[in-house]
Design an enzyme around this catalytic site. Structure first.
Site, short mmCIF file in Angstrom:
data_model
loop_
_atom_site.label_atom_id
_atom_site.label_comp_id
_atom_site.label_asym_id
_atom_site.label_seq_id
_atom_site.Cartn_x
_atom_site.Cartn_y
_atom_site.Cartn_z
N GLY A 196 0.83 -1.21 0.00
CA GLY A 196 0.00 0.00 0.00
C GLY A 196 0.85 1.24 0.00
N LYS B 295 2.01 6.13 4.21
CA LYS B 295 1.35 6.61 5.42
C LYS B 295 0.86 5.43 6.25
CE LYS B 295 -2.70 9.37 6.48
NZ LYS B 295 -3.73 8.46 5.99
N GLY C 125 1.81 2.38 5.79
CA GLY C 125 2.99 1.57 6.06
C GLY C 125 3.58 1.91 7.42
N GLU D 192 5.50 -3.26 0.98
CA GLU D 192 5.62 -3.01 -0.46
C GLU D 192 4.90 -1.69 -0.73
OE1 GLU D 192 6.83 -5.28 -3.10
OE2 GLU D 192 7.86 -6.28 -1.45
N CYS E 98 2.04 0.51 -8.74
CA CYS E 98 3.21 0.99 -8.00
C CYS E 98 4.44 1.08 -8.88
CB CYS E 98 3.47 0.08 -6.81
SG CYS E 98 3.52 -1.65 -7.25
#
Lengths: 493, 479
Positions: A203, A206, A208, A225, A260
């Site tokens: 994700g 923030k 994370g 990740e 990503c």
């Protein structure tokens, strides 16, 4: 018969207490020892492979519901990669599970040593919304291959896929050791309060940080990740048609830029920019036609929130004024057309945050060198791309740019190769997975050393006579003489 | 040191790292060679510091710290070229022409916290790996071992690159200020309590951490027929309890598990070994400070625990000396059986069957190491398969620490992240995947518009079904 899915129902929240019950159930499942056998792991992976085959249509439908994802993309980027991960793990798992023999030195002679892979135990996988099928099942495959019990929390921002998982995964796997939990922030918070043996999160940075902070309370190792601004440096000596096609497919062909590893922005020289922009426009028209909002080959923006976030990036006049192609929007259908911007101000919001959408700024400098400096001023991205035929530039790029992964003359492909570790560095993440790296990510590598009772070295023990100290020095520094002397049991007590 | 000082140090090191100096093999080699020189030339200084901080005999200091460091630095120098060379990776034929490799690169600026029990060893060992991987380092040695702390600060400054390898001295407040800065990796050796603080601080910057903790590492003592084997085994157990730093060692034997019928034999041999090793106690390290002395005394103050002491038990608060002490079956709910002892007290726990030791261990947090003395291959297999620990060593103790080929680190409660040898290099590196393609050979069916005919092509590709693909390309196969 245990419930495979815990759903949030009205008046019945999934809170800390229920999360604790879920984890306790998984711990019991793991403690039973059933996940340790090759047979169990293979059965689960075969189950998942069958699930992907049986439910392909449902999966594509859910992805279309959640993201208007074109079938080709769903197949290419989610279903086939997930299936390939299963197949690869099934093929290699026996080898991965075997202890690795390692050489030992004179210091410990005689001895034998090996590294034994063992499961961490009970792990939590929190998935993302943009590749909601793949990013859920891929880490779960790794966790299972490594022999763990696993709880999966799919993203609530892709509700159709989340709900599909809750329905079908329990049918194809062992419910005592594989569970799906649906929900959003309260449910995720409840899960994060529990003690896990590893947390695998995909994700943004923030959340994370929130995940890692929660993990710190239990000293739980994490894999994160995340993302970042993946730059594409385009040199002037390239086959520009091929380059723009590869950039385009990595950008808009990947969930319309919501990936990503999508190229976030392009860097090139002022002199080459016009050629590049022209070629890119041609490519975009070829891919998506004159009215891209009508093309069935473009995903939509996932929800109104993100739509607003993206359109507001263009609110700044200094930014919208640089649009050289595209810019069409349809708020009702949550569609934004591929948009090229030429030389947005470096301090604009669009150049500060990860775009995660179909807007592609092109930044120009006088020299290629300046482009490299620009990349290194920013946080380390998940991927960095370079298009060039100049070998020296290639070497410089690899040496000076730090990123999770890199591609020369293409984009995004590296995540499809199970022999390459896929993960970030710095702000783009911690840890890597895919292929054996997934297995390793969810394993503990236990060092096992075996000695016999011969070869005792009295020199190790007090009282420390000068002779003993001499031998000790020799032993530690690998001296054969010292070893022989020690084996002969000298000095005598 | 004030916060400006700490922030200034962090900024200086980062600027120095960004100059790119650490990337060259020459720099890394020069630093490792300088460390080599430090270890040879400053031996006396190290012995003095360790004697002052912990009363360590120089043989112990050499065996457990100096010698180990020399071995590690030599190993790193020998393997530096190999470790830093990119590794080619297999690419499926289908992606031809493509070249893949794994390129190790430094993480950047790393922060190392060392603990007090092997204050020099645990400071410099991570340094070796971090330097080999091309990082800049800020090292905070433990203030609880002040002489060693000063030694490290002086000698690092004398021998190593002052801009890129810095030592910061101070207590918890300095540690806190260091944690507020942004690092590219934090390596922590110490207690779980502080590790939580470190990881929570690291989370704010998404900084990866490695935490080397401890736990209650058991020794399983199976029946051994040969008296000589028993003697060797017990000496090795003693060699992991009192011999290294008076039991203040993370990979020490915390307690022993033995079948009740063999307990007398074990105890007799232990007593004999203690007599042999310690005719006087001048070879025994002392307890680090009053706080830990108090902590250990309290463990045996509890009357139900004191009643189980069968050897030793004497304490001297002035010299911080605790006699090697053996306890037989202290209550399992006493603190001594729930906290890591980290001192010269050895509980012996008796079981009906030695196999019960597996359940006993599994019911408790995963330790840093499990030791098992046995010749029973079946028991060995069961222990390997059914218990989890950082490491597992059969028929010896401590020695796994000296193997460069084995990863060293914990799991679960004993920590995460592994080092030693190449594992150190990898721990302080980012392994970057690099894929190179050329402009030849385009697969046009990759690209939109995705007409229906393109999907079957992709299916063939993803199944690595070259035959189908060829047929399709030749137009001989339709969906």
């Amino acid at each position: 018969m245990e419930n495979g899915a815990e759903k949030e129902a009205v008046g019945e929240g999934f809170d800390g207490a229920r999360a604790a019950v879920l984890v306790a159930g998984l711990r019991r499942g793991f403690a039973s020892g059933r996940t340790r056998s090759y047979e169990w792991r293979a059965a689960q992976l075969k189950g998942i492979a069958r699930m992907i085959d049986d439910k392909e249509a449902e999966i594509m439908a859910a992805l279309h519901d959640d993201l208007a994802k074109p079938h080709m993309e769903s197949y290419l980027h989610e279903i086939s990669l997930a299936k390939a991960a299963c197949t690869f793990a099934l093929k290699e798992m026996k080898r991965w599970m075997k202890p690795e023999k390692v050489p030992t030195s004179i210091t410990t002679f005689p001895s034998s040593a090996e590294i034994v892979s063992e499961p961490l135990g009970v792990v939590l996988v929190i998935s993302a919304w943009n590749y909601p099928f793949l990013l859920s099942i891929d880490p779960v495959i790794g966790a299972i291959a490594a022999g763990n019990a696993v709880a999966l929390k799919p993203s609530e921002v892709a509700p159709a896929t989340s709900s599909l998982f809750a329905t079908i995964l329990p049918k194809y796997t062992d419910n005592s050791c594989v569970k799906v939990v649906e929900g959003s922030i309260p449910e995720t918070t409840a899960l994060l309060e529990q003690k896990w043996d590893k947390i695998f999160y995909t994700g943004n940075g923030k959340v994370g940080r929130i995940v890692m902070t929660a993990a710190a309370k239990h000293l739980t190792p994490v894999a994160l990740e995340l993302g970042g601004k993946c730059p594409v440096l385009v040199d002037s000596n390239v086959n520009v048609k091929v380059a723009t096609k590869r950039i385009a497919v990595g950008k808009w062909g990947c969930n319309n830029g919501q990936a990503c590893v999508s190229p976030d922005y392009i860097l090139t020289t002022k002199s080459f920019a016009p050629t590049l922009v022209d070629a890119m426009k041609k490519t975009l028209e070829k891919f998506y036609g004159k009215d891209p909002l009508e093309s069935p080959d473009l995903s939509r923006i996932v929800n109104a929130n993100h739509f607003r976030r993206l359109t507001s990036l263009l609110d700044d006049e200094k930014v919208s004024g640089t649009i050289v192609y595209g810019g069409q929007q349809d708020e009702k259908r949550l569609k934004i057309a591929p948009t090229l911007l030429l030389d947005v101000p470096h301090d604009s919001l669009i150049m500060k945050e990860e775009i995660f959408g179909p807007l592609l700024p092109i930044i120009t400098f006088n020299e290629v060198e300046d482009c490299l400096d620009f990349i290194n001023l920013k946080a380390k991205p998940l991927a960095a791309y370079l298009f060039t035929k100049d070998k020296r530039l290639e070497e410089r790029f690899i040496k000076t740019v730090s990123a999770g992964g890199m591609l020369i003359n293409d984009t995004a492909l590296h995540l499809a190769n199970p022999h390459l570790p896929f993960g970030g560095v710095g702000e783009s993440g911690i840890g890597a997975y895919h292929g054996k790296f997934s297995f390793d990510s969810f394993s503990h590598k236990k060092a096992v050393l075996s000695r016999g009772f011969g070869g005792e070295a009295p020199a190790r023990y007090p009282p420390y006579t000068p002779q003993k100290q001499k031998i000790l020095r020799g032993l530690i520094n690998g001296s054969i003489v010292a070893l022989l002397v020690a084996i002969l049991g000298w000095p005598r007590d | 040191m004030e916060s400006v000082g700490v922030e200034g140090v962090a900024n200086e090191v980062r600027t120095a790292f960004e100059s790119g100096k650490t990337r060259s093999l020459a720099w890394r080699r020069s630093q490792l060679k300088a460390l080599q020189r430090l270890l040879y030339e400053e031996e006396e200084g190290m012995f003095r510091a360790l004697k002052e901080d912990l009363g360590k005999h120089q043989a112990e200091a050499y065996r457990d710290e100096v010698g180990i460091l020399i071995k590690s630095v030599n190993y790193a120098l020998e393997n530096l070229k190999k470790w830093t060379t990119p590794r080619r990776v297999h690419i499926p034929l289908l992606a031809f022409p493509t070249r893949g490799e794994l390129v190790p690169e430094p993480l950047g600026v790393v922060l190392v916290f060392a603990s007090w029990n092997f204050p020099i060893g645990l400071s410099l060992e991570p340094l070796i790996g971090a330097i080999a991987a091309g990082n800049a380092i800020v090292l905070k040695p433990s203030e609880l071992a002040p002489a060693s702390c000063n030694f490290i600060a002086k000698s690092v400054s004398k021998y190593l690159d002052n801009m890129l390898v810095k030592v910061v001295r101070g207590g918890p407040d300095v540690g806190q200020k260091l944690l507020e800065q942004k690092w590219d990796k934090i390596f922590f050796t110490g207690s779980s309590r502080v590790a939580r603080i470190v990881m929570a601080a690291a989370a704010k910057h998404l900084t990866p951490v490695a935490v080397e903790l401890g736990g209650k590492s058991p020794a399983i003592f199976d029946s051994l027929e040969s008296a000589r084997d028993r003697k060797v085994a017990v000496e090795r157990i003693a060699g992991a309890k009192w011999v290294p730093c008076s039991g203040q060692v993370c990979i020490g034997v915390d307690y022993v598990l033995v079948e009740e019928q063999y307990a007398p034999v074990l105890i007799d041999q232990l007593k004999a070994t203690l007599e042999k090793f310690y005719p006087r106690f001048d070879c025994l390290s002392r307890i680090i400070n009053e706080q830990h002395f108090q902590r250990l005394s309290n463990l045996i103050k509890d009357p139900s625990v004191a009643a189980t002491i069968i050897h030793g038990g004497s304490l001297d608060s002035e010299t911080l000396f605790i006699e090697p002490t053996i306890l037989l079956d202290p209550p399992l709910d006493a603190e001594i059986m729930n906290e890591e002892i980290f001192g010269p007290l050895l509980p012996i726990i008796t079981l009906k069957k030695i196999e019960d030791s597996i359940e006993f261990i599994r019911a408790r947090p995963k330790p840093l190491v499990i030791y098992a003395f046995t010749k029973d291959e079946k028991l060995k297999s069961r222990i390997t398969a059914e218990t989890s620990s950082g490491s597992l060593t059969f028929n010896d103790t401590m020695i796994q620490f000296a193997c460069d080929e084995l990863p060293f680190g914990g799991v679960g409660g004993s920590g995460f992240g592994q080092y030693h040898g190449k594992f150190s290099f990898d721990l302080f590196s980012h392994t970057k995947a690099v894929l190179r393609r050329s402009f030849l050979l385009e697969f046009t069916f990759r690209y939109p518009p995705w007409d229906a005919w393109k999907l079957p092509f992709m299916r063939s590709i993803y199944h690595f079904d070259y035959v189908s693909l060829l047929l399709r390309v030749l137009g001989l196969k339709r969906s």
